[in-house]
Design a protein around this motif. Sequence first.
Motif, PDB file in Angstrom:
ATOM      1  N   ALA A 215      12.958  -8.473   4.385  1.00 44.01           N
ATOM      2  CA  ALA A 215      13.256  -7.099   3.978  1.00 44.01           C
ATOM      3  C   ALA A 215      13.377  -6.988   2.466  1.00 44.01           C
ATOM      4  O   ALA A 215      12.939  -5.996   1.856  1.00 44.01           O
ATOM      5  CB  ALA A 215      14.541  -6.622   4.653  1.00 44.01           C
ATOM      6  N   VAL A 216      13.966  -7.998   1.826  1.00 42.11           N
ATOM      7  CA  VAL A 216      14.058  -8.007   0.364  1.00 42.11           C
ATOM      8  C   VAL A 216      12.658  -8.078  -0.253  1.00 42.11           C
ATOM      9  O   VAL A 216      12.361  -7.400  -1.241  1.00 42.11           O
ATOM     10  CB  VAL A 216      14.947  -9.172  -0.115  1.00 42.11           C
ATOM     11  N   GLN A 217      11.772  -8.870   0.331  1.00 40.86           N
ATOM     12  CA  GLN A 217      10.402  -8.930  -0.167  1.00 40.86           C
ATOM     13  C   GLN A 217       9.689  -7.593   0.027  1.00 40.86           C
ATOM     14  O   GLN A 217       8.937  -7.157  -0.845  1.00 40.86           O
ATOM     15  CB  GLN A 217       9.624 -10.047   0.527  1.00 40.86           C
ATOM     16  N   ALA A 218       9.947  -6.944   1.163  1.00 42.99           N
ATOM     17  CA  ALA A 218       9.355  -5.622   1.392  1.00 42.99           C
ATOM     18  C   ALA A 218       9.823  -4.628   0.334  1.00 42.99           C
ATOM     19  O   ALA A 218       9.040  -3.816  -0.176  1.00 42.99           O
ATOM     20  CB  ALA A 218       9.736  -5.126   2.785  1.00 42.99           C
ATOM     21  N   PHE A 219      11.107  -4.699  -0.014  1.00 45.80           N
ATOM     22  CA  PHE A 219      11.670  -3.839  -1.057  1.00 45.80           C
ATOM     23  C   PHE A 219      10.945  -4.062  -2.384  1.00 45.80           C
ATOM     24  O   PHE A 219      10.591  -3.104  -3.085  1.00 45.80           O
ATOM     25  CB  PHE A 219      13.163  -4.146  -1.184  1.00 45.80           C
ATOM     26  N   GLU A 220      10.697  -5.324  -2.718  1.00 49.32           N
ATOM     27  CA  GLU A 220       9.969  -5.623  -3.951  1.00 49.32           C
ATOM     28  C   GLU A 220       8.546  -5.081  -3.879  1.00 49.32           C
ATOM     29  O   GLU A 220       8.043  -4.491  -4.839  1.00 49.32           O
ATOM     30  CB  GLU A 220       9.953  -7.128  -4.200  1.00 49.32           C
ATOM     31  N   ASP A 221       7.888  -5.250  -2.741  1.00 45.02           N
ATOM     32  CA  ASP A 221       6.521  -4.746  -2.571  1.00 45.02           C
ATOM     33  C   ASP A 221       6.459  -3.232  -2.753  1.00 45.02           C
ATOM     34  O   ASP A 221       5.494  -2.700  -3.312  1.00 45.02           O
ATOM     35  CB  ASP A 221       5.987  -5.097  -1.186  1.00 45.02           C
ATOM     36  N   LEU A 222       7.464  -2.536  -2.246  1.00 44.75           N
ATOM     37  CA  LEU A 222       7.492  -1.077  -2.313  1.00 44.75           C
ATOM     38  C   LEU A 222       7.717  -0.569  -3.736  1.00 44.75           C
ATOM     39  O   LEU A 222       7.366   0.574  -4.052  1.00 44.75           O
ATOM     40  CB  LEU A 222       8.608  -0.526  -1.411  1.00 44.75           C
ATOM     41  N   GLY A 223       8.335  -1.389  -4.570  1.00 43.15           N
ATOM     42  CA  GLY A 223       8.666  -0.946  -5.913  1.00 43.15           C
ATOM     43  C   GLY A 223       9.778   0.080  -5.927  1.00 43.15           C
ATOM     44  O   GLY A 223       9.852   0.918  -6.844  1.00 43.15           O
ATOM     45  N   ALA A 224      10.667   0.014  -4.934  1.00 42.34           N
ATOM     46  CA  ALA A 224      11.733   1.010  -4.804  1.00 42.34           C
ATOM     47  C   ALA A 224      12.886   0.708  -5.759  1.00 42.34           C
ATOM     48  O   ALA A 224      13.019  -0.412  -6.276  1.00 42.34           O
ATOM     49  CB  ALA A 224      12.240   1.055  -3.365  1.00 42.34           C
ATOM     50  N   THR A 225      13.722   1.711  -5.991  1.00 41.80           N
ATOM     51  CA  THR A 225      14.860   1.569  -6.902  1.00 41.80           C
ATOM     52  C   THR A 225      16.093   1.032  -6.190  1.00 41.80           C
ATOM     53  O   THR A 225      16.796   0.168  -6.721  1.00 41.80           O
ATOM     54  CB  THR A 225      15.189   2.926  -7.546  1.00 41.80           C
ATOM     55  N   ARG A 226      16.370   1.518  -4.974  1.00 45.80           N
ATOM     56  CA  ARG A 226      17.573   1.108  -4.250  1.00 45.80           C
ATOM     57  C   ARG A 226      17.211   0.652  -2.835  1.00 45.80           C
ATOM     58  O   ARG A 226      16.361   1.253  -2.184  1.00 45.80           O
ATOM     59  CB  ARG A 226      18.589   2.253  -4.173  1.00 45.80           C
ATOM     60  N   PHE A 227      17.897  -0.382  -2.392  1.00 44.71           N
ATOM     61  CA  PHE A 227      17.753  -0.931  -1.040  1.00 44.71           C
ATOM     62  C   PHE A 227      18.971  -0.482  -0.233  1.00 44.71           C
ATOM     63  O   PHE A 227      20.104  -0.736  -0.620  1.00 44.71           O
ATOM     64  CB  PHE A 227      17.702  -2.459  -1.147  1.00 44.71           C
ATOM     65  N   LEU A 228      18.727   0.169   0.907  1.00 40.93           N
ATOM     66  CA  LEU A 228      19.792   0.540   1.832  1.00 40.93           C
ATOM     67  C   LEU A 228      19.519  -0.151   3.165  1.00 40.93           C
ATOM     68  O   LEU A 228      18.447   0.032   3.764  1.00 40.93           O
ATOM     69  CB  LEU A 228      19.879   2.051   2.026  1.00 40.93           C
ATOM     70  N   ALA A 229      20.468  -0.954   3.615  1.00 42.18           N
ATOM     71  CA  ALA A 229      20.288  -1.747   4.831  1.00 42.18           C
ATOM     72  C   ALA A 229      20.505  -0.903   6.082  1.00 42.18           C
ATOM     73  O   ALA A 229      21.354  -0.005   6.112  1.00 42.18           O
ATOM     74  CB  ALA A 229      21.258  -2.924   4.829  1.00 42.18           C
ATOM     75  N   MET A 230      19.751  -1.220   7.124  1.00 42.91           N
ATOM     76  CA  MET A 230      19.926  -0.562   8.427  1.00 42.91           C
ATOM     77  C   MET A 230      19.506  -1.529   9.530  1.00 42.91           C
ATOM     78  O   MET A 230      19.160  -2.680   9.280  1.00 42.91           O
ATOM     79  CB  MET A 230      19.111   0.725   8.500  1.00 42.91           C
ATOM     80  N   HIS A 231      19.578  -1.042  10.781  1.00 42.27           N
ATOM     81  CA  HIS A 231      19.117  -1.782  11.949  1.00 42.27           C
ATOM     82  C   HIS A 231      19.880  -3.099  12.101  1.00 42.27           C
ATOM     83  O   HIS A 231      19.309  -4.161  12.307  1.00 42.27           O
ATOM     84  CB  HIS A 231      17.601  -2.043  11.846  1.00 42.27           C
ATOM     85  N   TRP A 232      21.206  -2.996  11.989  1.00 48.42           N
ATOM     86  CA  TRP A 232      22.063  -4.157  12.210  1.00 48.42           C
ATOM     87  C   TRP A 232      23.430  -3.646  12.668  1.00 48.42           C
ATOM     88  O   TRP A 232      23.808  -2.511  12.403  1.00 48.42           O
ATOM     89  CB  TRP A 232      22.211  -4.997  10.930  1.00 48.42           C
ATOM     90  N   GLY A 233      24.158  -4.467  13.399  1.00 46.18           N
ATOM     91  CA  GLY A 233      25.559  -4.216  13.685  1.00 46.18           C
ATOM     92  C   GLY A 233      25.878  -3.223  14.772  1.00 46.18           C
ATOM     93  O   GLY A 233      27.037  -3.138  15.194  1.00 46.18           O
TER      94      GLY A 233
ATOM     95  N   GLU B  30       0.832  -1.204   0.000  1.00 46.07           N
ATOM     96  CA  GLU B  30       0.000   0.000   0.000  1.00 46.07           C
ATOM     97  C   GLU B  30       0.869   1.258   0.000  1.00 46.07           C
ATOM     98  O   GLU B  30       0.552   2.248  -0.679  1.00 46.07           O
ATOM     99  CB  GLU B  30      -0.938  -0.012   1.207  1.00 46.07           C
ATOM    100  N   ILE B  31       1.971   1.232   0.738  1.00 44.58           N
ATOM    101  CA  ILE B  31       2.890   2.377   0.726  1.00 44.58           C
ATOM    102  C   ILE B  31       3.448   2.586  -0.678  1.00 44.58           C
ATOM    103  O   ILE B  31       3.502   3.712  -1.181  1.00 44.58           O
ATOM    104  CB  ILE B  31       4.025   2.159   1.751  1.00 44.58           C
ATOM    105  N   GLY B  32       3.853   1.491  -1.319  1.00 43.70           N
ATOM    106  CA  GLY B  32       4.357   1.592  -2.681  1.00 43.70           C
ATOM    107  C   GLY B  32       3.305   2.096  -3.657  1.00 43.70           C
ATOM    108  O   GLY B  32       3.619   2.828  -4.601  1.00 43.70           O
ATOM    109  N   ARG B  33       2.057   1.718  -3.426  1.00 39.71           N
ATOM    110  CA  ARG B  33       0.975   2.177  -4.307  1.00 39.71           C
ATOM    111  C   ARG B  33       0.719   3.665  -4.141  1.00 39.71           C
ATOM    112  O   ARG B  33       0.525   4.395  -5.119  1.00 39.71           O
ATOM    113  CB  ARG B  33      -0.306   1.396  -4.009  1.00 39.71           C
ATOM    114  N   ARG B  34       0.734   4.128  -2.890  1.00 29.01           N
ATOM    115  CA  ARG B  34       0.454   5.546  -2.624  1.00 29.01           C
ATOM    116  C   ARG B  34       1.639   6.444  -2.970  1.00 29.01           C
ATOM    117  O   ARG B  34       1.446   7.635  -3.251  1.00 29.01           O
ATOM    118  CB  ARG B  34       0.081   5.743  -1.154  1.00 29.01           C
TER     119      ARG B  34
END
Length: 311
Positions: free
Chosen positions: A249-267, A215-219
């Motif tokens: 997280a990779v599936q969420a990226f696909e759902d969003l339809g985003a161009t670039r994935f930037l990782a966070m919340h680790w390390g 829904e976020i990707g749609r809006r």
Amino acid sequence: MALRFKNLDGSGPQPFDRVFKWAVADKLAGRRRKSPDRAPVPRVEPDLALLATPPAPGEGARLTWLGHASWLVQLDGVSLLIDPVLRDTISVVIRRNVPPGVPVEKLPPITASLVSHNHYDHLDLPTLKDVGAPIVTGLGHTPVFRGSRLPVTELDWWRSTKVGPVTVHFVPSQHWSRRGLNDVNEMLWGGFIVEGSNARVFHSGDTAYFDGFKEIGRRFPGIDAALLPIGAYDPSWFMSRQHMNPEEAVQAFEDLGATRFLAMHWGTFKLTDEPLDEPPQRLDAEWTRRGWPRERVHVLPVGGTLTVRNG
């Protein structure tokens, strides 16, 4: 007592018996996975001269990872912080594994601090006071900032506000909130869409995988960068209701339809049972399995910077 806020699917926080099983019973019984509290995580010295001046309109968005879920987002002449937690410890006893990408005293002037929710690894009041910028956050957070003299703008899901020429939208996430003993889900959690003249950036906040990404990707079509969490997922029977693993997280990226994935919340902080340096390895394996272009995924070092723009 009825909860003030719930997730889109109607769910609330974990029942107490599940929390007790994870935090106490399984730990005492030795059923939890063991891994070191420290691990090497890449860090670079930030380019402070570059960061001193945000990009002008038309120059895209400059994204600098400060560690954990903390980012410096600069676009259209504006510098924003998202979930800045820049001290050495959280919750008294949890120490940083790696220093912040930019310490508070070396940050450029900040126009606003965006706070996704009230958990201590995302809302660090001493850091926010030191920064001194107005706050943009979800409904119900004003009591946290009482006495701080920081102006607070509260947003419901799908509502927006202007920060100079930049529009900030508050969007749903799948999580929960608590800061004290008696305030469960009294403050709304979520993520942010930061929209400038030629860049659109998504920061998920803390979240499990959920249908809301579609829904976020749609809006908000054409997200140039999705800042997504890949850590704090083990054990999955407990964490999957509030955090994503790298594959999700990779599936969420696909759902969003985003161009670039930037990782966070680790390390940065040892919050759960997986090794601190495991999440990017699993992210890399999943990206490889899908056969996607490597230039679309970014695991920045702490202090690292990437500029994104439309087209």
